[in-house]
Design an enzyme around this catalytic site. Structure first.
Site, PDB file in Angstrom:
ATOM      1  N   GLN A  29      35.432  43.642  65.982  1.00 43.45           N
ATOM      2  CA  GLN A  29      34.104  44.158  65.676  1.00 43.45           C
ATOM      3  C   GLN A  29      33.058  43.578  66.615  1.00 43.45           C
ATOM      4  O   GLN A  29      33.265  42.522  67.224  1.00 43.45           O
ATOM      5  CB  GLN A  29      33.730  43.811  64.239  1.00 43.45           C
ATOM      6  N   HIS A  54      32.307  31.161  75.489  1.00 39.67           N
ATOM      7  CA  HIS A  54      33.540  30.555  74.981  1.00 39.67           C
ATOM      8  C   HIS A  54      34.012  31.295  73.743  1.00 39.67           C
ATOM      9  O   HIS A  54      33.245  32.013  73.108  1.00 39.67           O
ATOM     10  CB  HIS A  54      33.327  29.068  74.657  1.00 39.67           C
ATOM     11  N   CYS A  84      43.793  54.853  63.338  1.00 40.50           N
ATOM     12  CA  CYS A  84      44.794  55.480  64.201  1.00 40.50           C
ATOM     13  C   CYS A  84      44.220  56.738  64.863  1.00 40.50           C
ATOM     14  O   CYS A  84      43.339  57.408  64.320  1.00 40.50           O
ATOM     15  CB  CYS A  84      46.049  55.838  63.393  1.00 40.50           C
ATOM     16  N   HIS A 119      49.486  51.301  65.871  1.00 38.21           N
ATOM     17  CA  HIS A 119      49.141  50.721  64.573  1.00 38.21           C
ATOM     18  C   HIS A 119      49.866  49.399  64.327  1.00 38.21           C
ATOM     19  O   HIS A 119      49.378  48.538  63.590  1.00 38.21           O
ATOM     20  CB  HIS A 119      49.505  51.740  63.487  1.00 38.21           C
ATOM     21  N   ASP A 147      31.351  52.762  60.094  1.00 36.34           N
ATOM     22  CA  ASP A 147      30.882  53.725  59.095  1.00 36.34           C
ATOM     23  C   ASP A 147      30.213  53.028  57.909  1.00 36.34           C
ATOM     24  O   ASP A 147      29.488  53.661  57.139  1.00 36.34           O
ATOM     25  CB  ASP A 147      32.068  54.576  58.605  1.00 36.34           C
ATOM     26  N   SER A 174      41.704  44.085  55.776  1.00 34.73           N
ATOM     27  CA  SER A 174      42.529  44.956  54.952  1.00 34.73           C
ATOM     28  C   SER A 174      43.387  45.910  55.779  1.00 34.73           C
ATOM     29  O   SER A 174      44.362  46.450  55.282  1.00 34.73           O
ATOM     30  CB  SER A 174      41.629  45.775  54.017  1.00 34.73           C
ATOM     31  N   ASN A 231      38.828  39.604  62.901  1.00 30.72           N
ATOM     32  CA  ASN A 231      39.448  39.011  61.714  1.00 30.72           C
ATOM     33  C   ASN A 231      40.867  39.511  61.679  1.00 30.72           C
ATOM     34  O   ASN A 231      41.084  40.720  61.653  1.00 30.72           O
ATOM     35  CB  ASN A 231      38.763  39.479  60.425  1.00 30.72           C
ATOM     36  N   ARG A 278      46.678  10.833  55.518  1.00 26.44           N
ATOM     37  CA  ARG A 278      47.046  11.683  54.370  1.00 26.44           C
ATOM     38  C   ARG A 278      48.152  12.683  54.678  1.00 26.44           C
ATOM     39  O   ARG A 278      48.583  13.412  53.794  1.00 26.44           O
ATOM     40  CB  ARG A 278      45.819  12.459  53.878  1.00 26.44           C
ATOM     41  N   HIS A 314      45.878  47.562  61.586  1.00 25.42           N
ATOM     42  CA  HIS A 314      45.685  48.179  62.911  1.00 25.42           C
ATOM     43  C   HIS A 314      44.884  47.205  63.799  1.00 25.42           C
ATOM     44  O   HIS A 314      43.839  46.707  63.377  1.00 25.42           O
ATOM     45  CB  HIS A 314      44.930  49.501  62.766  1.00 25.42           C
ATOM     46  N   ARG A 348      51.249  12.989  52.315  1.00 25.17           N
ATOM     47  CA  ARG A 348      51.185  13.154  50.866  1.00 25.17           C
ATOM     48  C   ARG A 348      51.916  14.431  50.438  1.00 25.17           C
ATOM     49  O   ARG A 348      51.959  15.405  51.175  1.00 25.17           O
ATOM     50  CB  ARG A 348      49.725  13.150  50.399  1.00 25.17           C
ATOM     51  N   CYS A 404      45.796  55.626  58.050  1.00 26.93           N
ATOM     52  CA  CYS A 404      44.953  54.591  58.683  1.00 26.93           C
ATOM     53  C   CYS A 404      43.717  55.235  59.306  1.00 26.93           C
ATOM     54  O   CYS A 404      43.832  56.156  60.109  1.00 26.93           O
ATOM     55  CB  CYS A 404      45.759  53.847  59.748  1.00 26.93           C
ATOM     56  N   GLU A 420      24.085  26.449  68.261  1.00 32.81           N
ATOM     57  CA  GLU A 420      24.692  26.131  69.557  1.00 32.81           C
ATOM     58  C   GLU A 420      23.680  26.267  70.689  1.00 32.81           C
ATOM     59  O   GLU A 420      23.811  25.612  71.723  1.00 32.81           O
ATOM     60  CB  GLU A 420      25.915  27.020  69.796  1.00 32.81           C
ATOM     61  N   LYS A 463      44.878  26.172  54.453  1.00 33.82           N
ATOM     62  CA  LYS A 463      43.895  25.141  54.148  1.00 33.82           C
ATOM     63  C   LYS A 463      42.774  25.745  53.305  1.00 33.82           C
ATOM     64  O   LYS A 463      42.335  26.859  53.547  1.00 33.82           O
ATOM     65  CB  LYS A 463      43.304  24.599  55.446  1.00 33.82           C
ATOM     66  N   PHE A 464      42.330  24.983  52.301  1.00 30.19           N
ATOM     67  CA  PHE A 464      41.183  25.410  51.503  1.00 30.19           C
ATOM     68  C   PHE A 464      39.954  24.625  51.922  1.00 30.19           C
ATOM     69  O   PHE A 464      40.040  23.438  52.207  1.00 30.19           O
ATOM     70  CB  PHE A 464      41.452  25.192  50.004  1.00 30.19           C
ATOM     71  N   HIS A 487      42.277  45.601  65.725  1.00 33.09           N
ATOM     72  CA  HIS A 487      40.889  45.962  65.996  1.00 33.09           C
ATOM     73  C   HIS A 487      39.983  44.759  65.825  1.00 33.09           C
ATOM     74  O   HIS A 487      40.348  43.773  65.191  1.00 33.09           O
ATOM     75  CB  HIS A 487      40.429  47.092  65.063  1.00 33.09           C
TER      76      HIS A 487
HETATM   77 ZN   LIG Z   1      30.558  28.469  69.828  1.00 33.34          ZN
HETATM   78 ZN   LIG Z   2      46.306  52.538  62.491  1.00 31.48          ZN
END
Ligand SMILES: [Zn+2]
Ligand SMILES: [Zn+2]
Length: 350
Positions: free
Chosen positions: A172, A300, A58, A117, A81, A165, A157, A31, A168, A34, A55, A186, A315-316, A170
């Protein structure tokens, strides 16, 4: 033992088994030619400010809860927070047949990678990234030592397209009383493999890929980056250690440096692919922190980037993928080839 891979893997629709999740990926290499008239995402605007007064990450700025960030010089870690998990949620259970619920407690922390930043992992030095790895190790050890924490999930992310959003740099940490779904999956697959073969699944998998070389993007002294045989996202990759390490607490100092170098190289190659600040969700899986040794586990990282063919086309995961099986067009082998072909100097510095 390594078997030559048959031609149908390059030529026609097939499905590939993911031994880590125990499920399948549909691959449709025919494909890739296409025509595409679908949505194009706007390329993210370049970030210019080294310090953004508005920010909340910062140095020196006020956060939503009124706390002021210190004048940090490298990394800075604090409790989220707006944490999704609360430490004081009761260890309660509701079970009414089909309706089952459990209290889920935990800790959500934010790790600023740099006071700058305008940087990303791809544009930070290897030494600066090593400070981030050190912060991950410290969090994994401290949270993992708690009796009320069975899993320490570290992730980043990156990019507005991934719902991040704030540009900066970072990441989590979400640490929880119960194991999250992916860790549970796993754990089961690696546990079953270890019980049968007496070796960690991902050590055997890496040995196979390093012998074949076809899906390996690059390797250094202690880590290798590859596009998994069963990858779902177009340019999905995994980072794997060359030694049997089950968690962050087992990284030796030279492995911290090698992991930082691997993260730098992976993110630079990603940015160079479409000459954009490449968005992704990435994170590490490590053994559950339930006090047991878990020799079946290999630490990993997964990179799940959404981009498909340019900085603006993603990609969707819809339709058959939501209702059936995830599907990809470009083969993992050709994705690895394209990532291998990228320069290891960031395009913005070239
Ligand atoms: Zn994994
Ligand atoms: Zn910042």
């Amino acid at each position: 033992m390594t078997t030559a891979e048959p031609a149908f893997l390059r030529e026609t629709s097939h499905r590939r088994f993911n031994p880590l999740r125990g499920d399948w990926t549909l691959v449709s290499p025919h494909r890739t030619l296409r025509p595409w008239q679908g949505q194009r995402e706007k390329a993210p605007a370049p970030v210019g400010l080294k310090h953004d007064p508005s920010c909340y990450l910062c140095a020196g700025n006020m956060r939503a809860n009124g706390a002021r960030n210190p004048d940090y010089q490298a990394t800075f870690v604090f409790d989220n927070d707006f944490a999704a998990l609360k430490p004081d949620a009761p260890d309660a259970r509701f079970d009414d047949g089909l309706l089952v619920a459990e209290g889920e407690s935990g800790v959500c922390r934010v790790i600023c990678f740099s006071p700058r930043h305008d940087l990303t992992l791809a544009r930070m030095g290897v030494g600066e990234i090593a400070s981030v790895v050190d912060a991950w190790i410290a969090e994994a050890k401290a949270l993992g030592a708690r009796d009320d924490i069975a899993s320490v999930q570290i992730f980043e992310n990156r990019g507005e397209i991934m719902g991040c959003s704030n540009p900066h740099p970072h990441g989590q940490v979400w640490a929880s009383r119960h194991m999250p779904n992916e860790l549970l999956l796993e754990s089961a697959t690696q546990g079953a493999y270890f019980a049968k073969h007496g070796r960690p699944m991902l050590a055997d998998y890496l040995a196979k890929e390093l012998a074949l070389k076809e899906r390996v993007v690059f390797e250094n002294a202690h880590f290798a980056a590859l596009v998994p045989f069963w990858a779902v996202w177009p340019f999905e990759t995994m980072l794997l250690p060359k030694r049997a390490i089950s968690g962050f607490d087992q990284l030796a100092p030279d492995e911290v440096g090698a992991l930082a170098a691997a993260l730098s190289e992976m993110t630079i190659r990603y940015d160079n692919l479409f000459e954009t600040s490449f968005p992704y969700s990435m994170g590490f899986h490590q053994r559950p922190t339930d006090g047991r040794a878990h020799p079946e586990w290999t630490l990993h990282a997964h990179f799940y980037p959404p981009l498909l063919r340019s900085a603006t086309v993603k990609k969707f995961m819809v339709g058959f993928e939501m209702l059936g099986t995830p599907q990809r067009d470009i083969t993992p082998e050709s994705a690895a080839e394209r990532l291998r072909a990228q320069a290891t100097t960031h395009y913005s510095a070239a």
